[in-house]
Write a protein that holds these residues in place. Structure first.
Motif, PDB file in Angstrom:
ATOM      1  N   SER A 152      -1.847   9.621 -14.397  1.00 21.66           N
ATOM      2  CA  SER A 152      -0.510   9.934 -14.904  1.00 21.66           C
ATOM      3  C   SER A 152       0.607   9.147 -14.251  1.00 21.66           C
ATOM      4  CB  SER A 152      -0.220  11.428 -14.719  1.00 21.66           C
ATOM      5  OG  SER A 152      -0.095  11.738 -13.330  1.00 21.66           O
ATOM      6  N   GLY A 153       0.360   8.642 -13.039  1.00 19.43           N
ATOM      7  CA  GLY A 153       1.411   7.943 -12.304  1.00 19.43           C
ATOM      8  C   GLY A 153       2.289   8.859 -11.476  1.00 19.43           C
ATOM      9  N   ALA A 154       2.030  10.171 -11.523  1.00 20.34           N
ATOM     10  CA  ALA A 154       2.786  11.098 -10.673  1.00 20.34           C
ATOM     11  C   ALA A 154       2.367  10.932  -9.215  1.00 20.34           C
ATOM     12  CB  ALA A 154       2.549  12.534 -11.125  1.00 20.34           C
ATOM     13  N   ARG A 155       3.231  11.373  -8.301  1.00 20.04           N
ATOM     14  CA  ARG A 155       2.883  11.382  -6.881  1.00 20.04           C
ATOM     15  C   ARG A 155       2.140  12.670  -6.536  1.00 20.04           C
ATOM     16  NH1 ARG A 155       8.176  10.590  -6.993  1.00 20.04           N
ATOM     17  NH2 ARG A 155       8.601  12.609  -6.052  1.00 20.04           N
ATOM     18  N   PHE A 156       1.331  12.595  -5.489  1.00 20.77           N
ATOM     19  CA  PHE A 156       0.795  13.839  -4.925  1.00 20.77           C
ATOM     20  C   PHE A 156       1.864  14.386  -3.994  1.00 20.77           C
ATOM     21  CE2 PHE A 156      -1.638  16.382  -1.842  1.00 20.77           C
ATOM     22  CZ  PHE A 156      -2.221  17.277  -2.736  1.00 20.77           C
ATOM     23  N   GLY A 157       2.413  15.541  -4.356  1.00 20.79           N
ATOM     24  CA  GLY A 157       3.584  16.064  -3.659  1.00 20.79           C
ATOM     25  C   GLY A 157       3.302  16.773  -2.361  1.00 20.79           C
ATOM     26  N   GLY A 158       2.030  17.145  -2.120  1.00 23.72           N
ATOM     27  CA  GLY A 158       1.711  17.805  -0.866  1.00 23.72           C
ATOM     28  C   GLY A 158       0.825  19.018  -1.043  1.00 23.72           C
ATOM     29  N   VAL A 159       0.484  19.612   0.090  1.00 28.10           N
ATOM     30  CA  VAL A 159      -0.395  20.781   0.135  1.00 28.10           C
ATOM     31  C   VAL A 159       0.444  22.052   0.145  1.00 28.10           C
ATOM     32  CG1 VAL A 159      -2.112  22.000   1.513  1.00 28.10           C
ATOM     33  CG2 VAL A 159      -2.215  19.503   1.309  1.00 28.10           C
ATOM     34  N   LEU A 160       0.086  22.991  -0.715  1.00 28.98           N
ATOM     35  CA  LEU A 160       0.737  24.290  -0.752  1.00 28.98           C
ATOM     36  C   LEU A 160      -0.206  25.344  -0.184  1.00 28.98           C
ATOM     37  CD1 LEU A 160       2.274  24.152  -4.351  1.00 28.98           C
ATOM     38  CD2 LEU A 160       3.295  23.398  -2.182  1.00 28.98           C
TER      39      LEU A 160
END
Length: 313
Positions: free
Chosen positions: A270-278
């Motif tokens: 998709s080209g989105a970033r991996f925003g982090g761990v929740l």
């Protein structure tokens, strides 16, 4: 984390029989519910670390609160050990979340002569909307700070029944803690409100954030609705990729207790970033990012808001 529904009837019967056998041995060995140490406070046992932290804030110094599962444990499919059985036999009160979160514990509690309270009593639940669990309540109700205040009220009542001499202290502790939880809710809503309307989408691995998304005004999308032994079908990943592309979602997330590999496939396509761990089902160690429930909600809100806004480091 794996869902707390039986994996197979045959295995569940075998596991239950083993638990009951060990329980009988444990009860005989421990000779009752007296503690082996010098702490004579009554013992409250919770099913996981988030509930334990909340309970300690309500109990203050008057009760000893312990968690069955340890930091980082996967709660849904957890299988109690003989040590857990001994802990439960010695407890004065057991708290669990209910809503099918800890189905592994139902038989455990049924065969113990220990008071038991379900802390989600009175919560307006959200139903799971997809797959085999459609129509069942989403168990992650504590992810809403609004619901968390109902958890506190239920703990205050349970502790006051258990220990009437300190009922006033429990009421005061509960009121103070609810004020803190309310402030965290306000911060969560404010953080998301700064995002452009078209960026207010929360994409995660499991549908464990429905209550938080509702509170914050986020549109929720997840790869799978409930953790199970088989996860992330091609159809689920494809649907998530389509959602991220169509909405131009800038960042996606995954929980600390599951593999983020499926979400990384979404990132690549998709080209989105991996925003982090929740964090959802477990706190961290004391020196980690979420040692308390309030820290957990703050961490998740900040991680989501900064990643969606493109300001994450």
């Amino acid at each position: 984390m794996k869902v707390g529904f039986p994996r197979s009837p045959a295995r569940r019967r075998i596991v239950t029989a083993c638990f009951l056998s060990v329980l009988a041995i444990a009860l005989t060995a421990c000779g009752g519910i007296t503690s082996s140490d010098d702490d004579d406070r009554k013992v409250v046992l919770t099913t996981f670390t988030v509930l334990a932290d909340m309970a300690r804030n309500v109990a203050g110094e008057h009760l000893r609160v312990e968690s069955i599962t340890k930091v980082g444990a996967e709660i849904h499919g957890y299988e109690p050990t003989p040590g857990d059985i001994k802990k439960a036999a010695k407890a004065d009160l057991i708290l669990d979340n209910g809503l099918n979160l800890e189905a592994w514990f139902n038989q455990f509690v049924a065969d113990l002569d220990v008071p038991h309270a379900v802390v989600t009593e009175g919560v307006a639940t959200m139903d799971i909307s997809e797959d085999a669990y459609r129509g069942k309540p989403n168990p992650h109700a504590w992810m809403s700070p609004v619901n968390a205040q109902i958890y506190v009220d239920n703990m205050v009542r349970a502790f006051s029944d258990l220990d009437p001499d300190h009922a006033e202290a429990y009421r005061a502790n509960g009121a103070a803690y609810k004020t803190q939880i309310g402030a965290v809710h306000d911060d969560l809503v404010a953080a998301v409100r700064t995002l452009p309307a078209d960026q207010r989408a929360l994409v995660t691995c499991e549908g464990a954030f429905s209550y938080l998304a509702r509170d914050a005004g986020l549109t929720e999308k997840y790869i799978w609705p409930v953790n199970a032994e088989q996860q992330a079908t091609p159809q689920q990943i494809g649907s998530t990729i389509d959602f991220v592309r169509q909405r131009r979602v800038p960042a996606v997330f995954c929980e600390s207790t599951v593999s983020d590999a499926p979400m990384q496939r979404v990132v690549e396509a998709s080209g989105a970033r991996f925003g982090g761990v929740l964090y959802v089902d477990s706190l961290s160690e004391a020196d980690g990012p979420v040692p308390t429930y309030l820290d957990l909600i703050r961490h998740d809100a900040n991680t989501i808001a900064t990643a969606l806004a493109g300001t994450a480091k």
